[in-house]
Design a protein around this motif. Structure first.
Motif, PDB file in Angstrom:
ATOM      1  N   ASP A   1       0.812  -1.230   0.000  1.00  0.00           N
ATOM      2  CA  ASP A   1       0.000   0.000   0.000  1.00  0.00           C
ATOM      3  C   ASP A   1       0.838   1.270   0.000  1.00  0.00           C
ATOM      4  O   ASP A   1       0.437   2.283  -0.568  1.00  0.00           O
ATOM      5  CB  ASP A   1      -0.903   0.045   1.242  1.00  0.00           C
ATOM      6  N   LEU A   2       2.002   1.205   0.646  1.00  0.00           N
ATOM      7  CA  LEU A   2       2.852   2.393   0.751  1.00  0.00           C
ATOM      8  C   LEU A   2       3.213   2.948  -0.627  1.00  0.00           C
ATOM      9  O   LEU A   2       3.353   4.156  -0.799  1.00  0.00           O
ATOM     10  CB  LEU A   2       4.127   2.049   1.527  1.00  0.00           C
ATOM     11  N   TYR A   3       3.381   2.047  -1.595  1.00  0.00           N
ATOM     12  CA  TYR A   3       3.813   2.488  -2.924  1.00  0.00           C
ATOM     13  C   TYR A   3       2.635   2.809  -3.840  1.00  0.00           C
ATOM     14  O   TYR A   3       2.800   3.443  -4.868  1.00  0.00           O
ATOM     15  CB  TYR A   3       4.719   1.434  -3.566  1.00  0.00           C
ATOM     16  N   ARG A   4       1.438   2.318  -3.481  1.00  0.00           N
ATOM     17  CA  ARG A   4       0.270   2.561  -4.342  1.00  0.00           C
ATOM     18  C   ARG A   4      -0.062   4.049  -4.392  1.00  0.00           C
ATOM     19  O   ARG A   4      -0.587   4.547  -5.364  1.00  0.00           O
ATOM     20  CB  ARG A   4      -0.938   1.775  -3.835  1.00  0.00           C
ATOM     21  N   ALA A   5       0.270   4.787  -3.293  1.00  0.00           N
ATOM     22  CA  ALA A   5      -0.154   6.182  -3.185  1.00  0.00           C
ATOM     23  C   ALA A   5       0.512   7.102  -4.197  1.00  0.00           C
ATOM     24  O   ALA A   5      -0.149   7.793  -4.952  1.00  0.00           O
ATOM     25  CB  ALA A   5       0.092   6.691  -1.774  1.00  0.00           C
ATOM     26  N   LYS A   6       1.845   7.116  -4.237  1.00  0.00           N
ATOM     27  CA  LYS A   6       2.528   8.185  -4.967  1.00  0.00           C
ATOM     28  C   LYS A   6       3.717   7.760  -5.829  1.00  0.00           C
ATOM     29  O   LYS A   6       4.409   8.601  -6.392  1.00  0.00           O
ATOM     30  CB  LYS A   6       3.028   9.242  -3.962  1.00  0.00           C
ATOM     31  N   THR A   7       4.008   6.477  -5.875  1.00  0.00           N
ATOM     32  CA  THR A   7       5.209   6.069  -6.592  1.00  0.00           C
ATOM     33  C   THR A   7       4.999   6.104  -8.108  1.00  0.00           C
ATOM     34  O   THR A   7       5.920   6.343  -8.865  1.00  0.00           O
ATOM     35  CB  THR A   7       5.662   4.675  -6.108  1.00  0.00           C
TER      36      THR A   7
ATOM     37  N   THR B   1       6.112  -5.575  -0.456  1.00  0.00           N
ATOM     38  CA  THR B   1       6.918  -5.221  -1.628  1.00  0.00           C
ATOM     39  C   THR B   1       8.344  -4.933  -1.182  1.00  0.00           C
ATOM     40  O   THR B   1       8.556  -4.268  -0.162  1.00  0.00           O
ATOM     41  CB  THR B   1       6.315  -3.976  -2.318  1.00  0.00           C
ATOM     42  N   ILE B   2       9.317  -5.465  -1.919  1.00  0.00           N
ATOM     43  CA  ILE B   2      10.704  -5.076  -1.691  1.00  0.00           C
ATOM     44  C   ILE B   2      10.847  -3.651  -2.223  1.00  0.00           C
ATOM     45  O   ILE B   2      10.466  -3.391  -3.364  1.00  0.00           O
ATOM     46  CB  ILE B   2      11.681  -6.009  -2.426  1.00  0.00           C
ATOM     47  N   ARG B   3      11.403  -2.748  -1.423  1.00  0.00           N
ATOM     48  CA  ARG B   3      11.376  -1.328  -1.790  1.00  0.00           C
ATOM     49  C   ARG B   3      11.982  -1.056  -3.175  1.00  0.00           C
ATOM     50  O   ARG B   3      13.120  -1.463  -3.441  1.00  0.00           O
ATOM     51  CB  ARG B   3      12.107  -0.481  -0.744  1.00  0.00           C
ATOM     52  N   PRO B   4      11.207  -0.375  -4.064  1.00  0.00           N
ATOM     53  CA  PRO B   4      11.742   0.015  -5.372  1.00  0.00           C
ATOM     54  C   PRO B   4      12.379   1.404  -5.285  1.00  0.00           C
ATOM     55  O   PRO B   4      13.093   1.821  -6.188  1.00  0.00           O
ATOM     56  CB  PRO B   4      10.510   0.047  -6.262  1.00  0.00           C
ATOM     57  N   GLU B   5      12.082   2.148  -4.195  1.00  0.00           N
ATOM     58  CA  GLU B   5      12.660   3.469  -3.968  1.00  0.00           C
ATOM     59  C   GLU B   5      12.570   3.735  -2.467  1.00  0.00           C
ATOM     60  O   GLU B   5      11.883   3.020  -1.746  1.00  0.00           O
ATOM     61  CB  GLU B   5      11.919   4.539  -4.765  1.00  0.00           C
ATOM     62  N   MET B   6      13.266   4.766  -1.983  1.00  0.00           N
ATOM     63  CA  MET B   6      13.352   4.997  -0.540  1.00  0.00           C
ATOM     64  C   MET B   6      12.395   6.078  -0.039  1.00  0.00           C
ATOM     65  O   MET B   6      12.024   6.081   1.128  1.00  0.00           O
ATOM     66  CB  MET B   6      14.792   5.399  -0.194  1.00  0.00           C
ATOM     67  N   THR B   7      11.997   7.015  -0.905  1.00  0.00           N
ATOM     68  CA  THR B   7      11.238   8.186  -0.435  1.00  0.00           C
ATOM     69  C   THR B   7       9.961   7.825   0.337  1.00  0.00           C
ATOM     70  O   THR B   7       9.696   8.435   1.381  1.00  0.00           O
ATOM     71  CB  THR B   7      10.952   9.147  -1.602  1.00  0.00           C
ATOM     72  N   PRO B   8       9.157   6.851  -0.104  1.00  0.00           N
ATOM     73  CA  PRO B   8       7.958   6.528   0.679  1.00  0.00           C
ATOM     74  C   PRO B   8       8.282   6.058   2.107  1.00  0.00           C
ATOM     75  O   PRO B   8       7.597   6.450   3.057  1.00  0.00           O
ATOM     76  CB  PRO B   8       7.293   5.421  -0.140  1.00  0.00           C
ATOM     77  N   SER B   9       9.343   5.249   2.281  1.00  0.00           N
ATOM     78  CA  SER B   9       9.740   4.813   3.629  1.00  0.00           C
ATOM     79  C   SER B   9      10.171   6.014   4.457  1.00  0.00           C
ATOM     80  O   SER B   9       9.852   6.119   5.652  1.00  0.00           O
ATOM     81  CB  SER B   9      10.904   3.812   3.559  1.00  0.00           C
ATOM     82  N   LEU B  10      10.913   6.908   3.838  1.00  0.00           N
ATOM     83  CA  LEU B  10      11.381   8.111   4.515  1.00  0.00           C
ATOM     84  C   LEU B  10      10.199   8.963   4.981  1.00  0.00           C
ATOM     85  O   LEU B  10      10.132   9.376   6.150  1.00  0.00           O
ATOM     86  CB  LEU B  10      12.264   8.913   3.550  1.00  0.00           C
ATOM     87  N   ALA B  11       9.248   9.199   4.089  1.00  0.00           N
ATOM     88  CA  ALA B  11       8.077  10.015   4.439  1.00  0.00           C
ATOM     89  C   ALA B  11       7.290   9.332   5.566  1.00  0.00           C
ATOM     90  O   ALA B  11       6.806   9.990   6.488  1.00  0.00           O
ATOM     91  CB  ALA B  11       7.197  10.219   3.213  1.00  0.00           C
TER      92      ALA B  11
END
Lengths: 426, 426
Positions: free
Chosen positions: A51-57, A78-88
């Motif tokens: 869900d974390l990546y569905r929002a804005k990635t 999901t294995i992280r495809p980018e770091m910004t969502p985890s950071l936010a």
């Protein structure tokens, strides 16, 4: 049982010590410069709820390029495809307690399911540098300056890369107030601009005309603009053009002279809200983005928090290594081991004592325990890029004077333990 | 859209800068000591084909505790639950070209699907130290010495942990030649011994009796043995007991006096072939293994290569942090940022120039761009554990003399740029 393959998973890399030396060099420069500007390291789990990546990635990445699966407890991960969502997510989780401005950096490994190609692999490491809590262009100035200082620390000169800069807000205003596009068409046009470099001119024009219709002439005019001064008055009057101009002037004042306004620069992610930028390799042999980033002021809001202004960039290890190779900036790196202790004959105990004394003094020392001939032991040290060898034979065990050989110059000299330490530390 | 959770995935950790400082400290000590002994860093992909773990990792882990899934290309893949199989794969892939002995270390993150509990999380970081190509106990000696030096570097004294040691070969011989068990029963007994600490005495005895039958008396006798000298003659005559005795003597000669022979020590993995060892916390508040390892001489063979003798150990960050906490060895760590530049009034430009000069001289400096009152800016520095603040106000901008405040002692002093650099670097 059939024998197992020794190959790494497709699109991922094994780092043998010789490969790891380059990675370590890259990480070291990334860390040093980020910390020089007051950024502190953080980290986050490699797995996140999908869900974390569905929002804005962005849809393409989530639907086609992620490593997503259901865990043994039924959660979609999901294995992280980018770091910004985890950071936010981390910032939002402690938004009330954290002291802003935050300056954070991280060097995560990321995964995308793509066809491996030059500059793009399935696993890569990526420096992420972000500042939270500064709404003025001081944030853009600093973050771009950090990125530029990193390039300089790798030995790059300003002719080797161009810093393209644009503003999503400015582009929005142009699409709305100048090209008179509604939100849906404006979104479609942004997506098309993002893919512009991958399309032929004919294909781009066809697709653009479908979106903008009668405004095609004005769009074409817009796309020829290569300086802020040539922009339509509507964005000049709103102050957006002035903001960009000031940012470029500030950078120039601090010696960053290779910034170029580029109205077609988009950067893929949906979360950018303002300035976007990209460092682009000027070599015709490697015409690609080395790093990129921008302002995203509305990302903590997706966690139910007040939005915090943020600017950041990300730089990948694969594209950087390609850049360094292209411009012959890859350094020659030797082993972290200072000296190889070669044991001749039955002198293992003496070698062990000697190595212990060297280590005590801070020298990194490895011992050869194989009992092979001196030549074979030297060969091992050479292959492992260890710069010195010490020989421990009967004579040395008796006199406590050891032969130290510099494998580069092939020079040899006899020395006692203390002298060896001094020689190896200089 | 429903608001997203700010929590990390269950059993995994977010590392805020304050948490990351401890991780960085742990990684730094791990790297320094491993390199002191001549070990070089390597790395491998976080995803591997699932087949890699089916061979030797052990059924329980592969069937119940891995994160396994099918990728978009139909391959069965697993997020690494341990590093040794990837390491053996890398060694086997270049077995002909590599120069042995190899000394390699790595600090991978690993994943296991378990119920999160004290000392065990789903994601953890783990130091792996391995030597390939040495068949003698010189390898065990060195690897245990590296592990011991790491414990000492973290400030541990020898009373804080016991080094348990055993030999799979010796145990095999006892089960075969002494208890007269066939291979199947011997395997079952090993698995039972591995779980001994998790079972009640009654449960253990019941299950043991099912396996060994009439030999239960001899098994019970064996399990009371706590010194090598008390072992049955069969293992004394084969030289296996002597090997262990020599290893313990060598370690004592180098100041490692807390080694204890433990016939019930197994270590879980199927690939161990000889010596096994474990560092165990002696505190009753944290009675658990801190690190463990052993000899595995038959792992490159599963890739169709000749077997290469190998010894290694692994140490996890979670268990280590628990150990440090238990023994009050966790250090107090400050920010990587040396100084916080507080901007009072309209003096951002002066602050920026000052910060640039400090950075030029190697000082890590952050600027506050918020325009808040001095007190609020100091609070930010305090929260971020930055040790010094420099104030840049109208007076300072005019005189180029800045007030430097030590946030610990609260002492203030005025200084010019060069003097600031000297003060901050000392």
């Amino acid at each position: 049982m059939a024998k197992l393959t020794t190959q790494p998973y497709k699109g991922a890399r094994d780092f043998y010590p010789e490969d790891m030396r380059l990675q370590r060099y890259i990480y070291k420069v990334w860390r040093e410069i980020s910390e020089r500007y007051g950024y502190e390291e953080y980290d986050a789990p490699m797995l996140e709820l999908t869900d974390l990546y569905r929002a804005k990635t962005g849809e393409e990445i989530v639907n086609e390029q992620t490593y997503s699966f259901t865990d043994r407890g039924g959660r979609d991960v999901t294995i992280r495809p980018e770091m910004t969502p985890s950071l936010a997510r981390m910032v939002a989780a402690r938004q009330q307690e954290l002291a802003f401005p935050l300056r954070w950096y991280s060097i995560p490994n990321l995964w995308r399911y793509e066809r491996p190609q030059h500059g793009r692999l399935r696993e890569h490491w990526q420096l992420n540098v972000d500042i939270f809590g500064v709404g003025s262009i001081a944030a853009e100035f600093e973050v771009i300056k950090v990125a530029d200082s990193i390039m300089r620390a790798f030995g790059a000169s300003e002719d080797m890369y161009t810093i393209k800069i644009n503003s999503r807000q400015l582009l929005s205003q142009l699409m709305g107030d100048y090209l008179k596009l509604d939100v849906m068409r404006a979104h479609k046009l942004s997506k098309l601009l993002d893919r512009k470099d991958k399309l032929s001119e004919v294909a781009f024009n066809l697709q653009a005309e479908e979106i903008v219709g009668d405004e095609m002439i004005r769009l074409k005019e817009l796309l020829t603009i290569d300086s802020i001064d040539a922009l339509p008055t509507v964005v000049v009057e709103s102050g957006l053009a002035e903001n960009l101009r000031q940012l470029i002037a500030d950078l120039e004042e601090y010696g960053v002279n290779n910034v170029k306004f580029d109205l077609t620069l988009m950067r893929g992610f949906d979360y950018y809200t303002g300035t976007v930028f990209e460092f682009f390799d000027t070599s015709p042999n490697n015409p690609r983005a080395i790093l990129g980033g921008g302002r995203y002021d509305e990302l903590t809001g997706i966690f139910g928090q007040v939005n915090v202004p943020a600017v950041g960039f990300a730089a990948g290890d694969v594209t950087l290594a390609d850049f360094l190779n292209t411009h012959q900036l890859t350094p020659s790196l030797s082993s972290a081991t200072d000296v190889y202790v070669a044991v001749i004959g039955n002198n293992e105990k003496t070698a062990r004592k000697l190595a212990a004394s060297l280590r005590q003094a801070g020298v990194n020392a490895a011992i050869d325990y194989t009992g092979r001939k001196a030549a074979a032991q030297i060969k091992t040290a050479l292959k492992q890029k260890i710069p010195y060898v010490i020989f421990v034979g009967d004579e040395e065990a008796k006199t406590a004077k050891y032969t130290l050989k510099n494998l580069k110059t092939e020079k040899e000299q006899k020395a006692g333990v203390n002298e060896l330490v001094t020689l190896l530390q200089s």
